[in-house]
Scaffold this active site. Structure first.
Site, PDB file in Angstrom:
ATOM      1  CB  THR A  50       5.006   2.295 -13.066  1.00 27.84           C
ATOM      2  OG1 THR A  50       4.082   1.816 -14.038  1.00 27.84           O
ATOM      3  CG2 THR A  50       5.817   3.433 -13.656  1.00 27.84           C
ATOM      4  CE1 TYR A 139      -1.511  -4.125 -13.678  1.00 30.61           C
ATOM      5  CE2 TYR A 139      -0.120  -4.032 -11.728  1.00 30.61           C
ATOM      6  CZ  TYR A 139      -0.287  -3.859 -13.079  1.00 30.61           C
ATOM      7  OH  TYR A 139       0.771  -3.414 -13.847  1.00 30.61           O
ATOM      8  CE  LYS A 163     -17.181   1.861  -5.480  1.00 32.01           C
ATOM      9  NZ  LYS A 163     -17.436   2.849  -4.407  1.00 32.01           N
ATOM     10  CB  VAL A 208      -4.341   2.680 -13.295  1.00 33.30           C
ATOM     11  CG1 VAL A 208      -3.100   2.615 -12.396  1.00 33.30           C
ATOM     12  CG2 VAL A 208      -5.607   2.674 -12.450  1.00 33.30           C
TER      13      VAL A 208
END
Length: 299
Positions: A50, A139, A163, A208
């Site tokens: 983004t 990601y 994590k 997210v």
């Protein structure tokens, strides 16, 4: 800040530019961050999809992280997007993120030519060490990286510094397995807009979320209703407003749509770097109506 647990609504920030697109607009970035934090978001994730990281130089990406840490001023954690095509660049960005005060790094696998699993583990391990062991948000976006991992393979990345997970696969069954069965290894956050309600209802500890740039108050209200209070009835009411917006964002170039949504509310973004651009007038009209239907004021 680096010891702070990540949870809640983490906004995948747009990057506001100056009018000519030549630089990051500090004033616009600060105003946008203040607006997001005032609305109640729980964290900032600059430098991701983004945020148009692929259109920015390494120095600009470092500057962006520095500015976000400065403007957040300890109010919420900053997760630095440091995805790179080479280990060398990834290490450089990781070291800088730690020095700048980021709470974690978000790492997309090298894209265009996908790495294999062993190469990915080595890549992440080197980044983890270079960042003085900042926790990694992996990601997971197979459509861009070309790398599709099983839930267990993703969870096993905890052995090399991962994590958290931002899951932008759109694979709800795999995401469910990560939440229900593998949460002792990795904390899975939803990263696929149209699955946000499902993810939170299933027990994800956060999201997210790029749409939050455009609808920060609704995003936080959804989190509070579903994840905090367990009020699914209220969550469904909110999701009826939010879902059409998420569906619209996913149907178009995502940064273009997010920035257009901000422009429709009077926030100047500086547009996108070429070859991309804000959405055209017909799509702007459609988006404006969706926002108005959700109770968002447009100009």
């Amino acid at each position: 800040m680096s010891k702070r647990e990540l949870t809640g609504i983490l906004v995948a920030l747009v990057t506001p530019f100056t009018d000519d697109g030549s630089a990051i607009s500090k004033d616009r970035l600060k105003a946008h961050i203040d607006n997001q934090i005032d609305a109640g978001v729980h964290g900032l994730v600059p430098g991701g999809t983004t945020g148009e990281f692929t259109a920015m130089t390494l120095e600009e990406r470092k500057q962006l992280v520095e500015l976000c840490v400065e403007y957040a001023d300890g109010r919420v954690p900053v997760v630095a997007g440091i995805g790179a095509l080479s280990t060398k660049d990834g290490i450089e960005l990781a070291r800088h993120a730690a020095k700048a005060g980021a709470a974690a790094t978000m790492v997309v696998p090298p894209f265009y030519d996908p790495v294999n699993y062993a190469q990915l583990r080595e890549f992440l391990s080197e980044i983890y060490r270079a960042s003085s062991q900042l926790p990694i948000v992996y990601y997971n976006i197979p459509s861009a990286s070309g790398l599709k991992l099983t839930p267990q393979e993703i969870a096993d990345l905890s052995q090399v510094g991962v994590k958290y997970l931002k899951d932008t696969s759109g694979n709800a069954p795999d995401f469910t397995e990560l939440i229900f069965s593998l949460d002792n290894q990795i904390t899975a956050f939803n990263g696929w807009d149209t699955l946000t309600f499902y993810g939170l209802a299933a027990g994800a500890k956060g999201s997210v979320w790029g749409a939050t740039n455009v609808i920060p108050k609704l995003s936080v209200q959804l989190w509070d209703a579903v994840a905090v209070r367990g009020d699914l009835e209220e969550g469904r009411k909110l999701w009826r407003k939010i879902f059409p917006i998420c569906k619209f964002l996913e149907a178009h170039n995502y940064p273009s749509a997010c920035k257009t949504g901000l422009e429709l509310q009077g926030f100047k973004t500086g547009g996108l770097r070429k070859p991309f651009a804000l959405l055209d007038s017909d799509l702007r009209g459609e988006f404006a109506q969706l926002l108005a239907d959700a109770g968002v004021q447009v100009i």
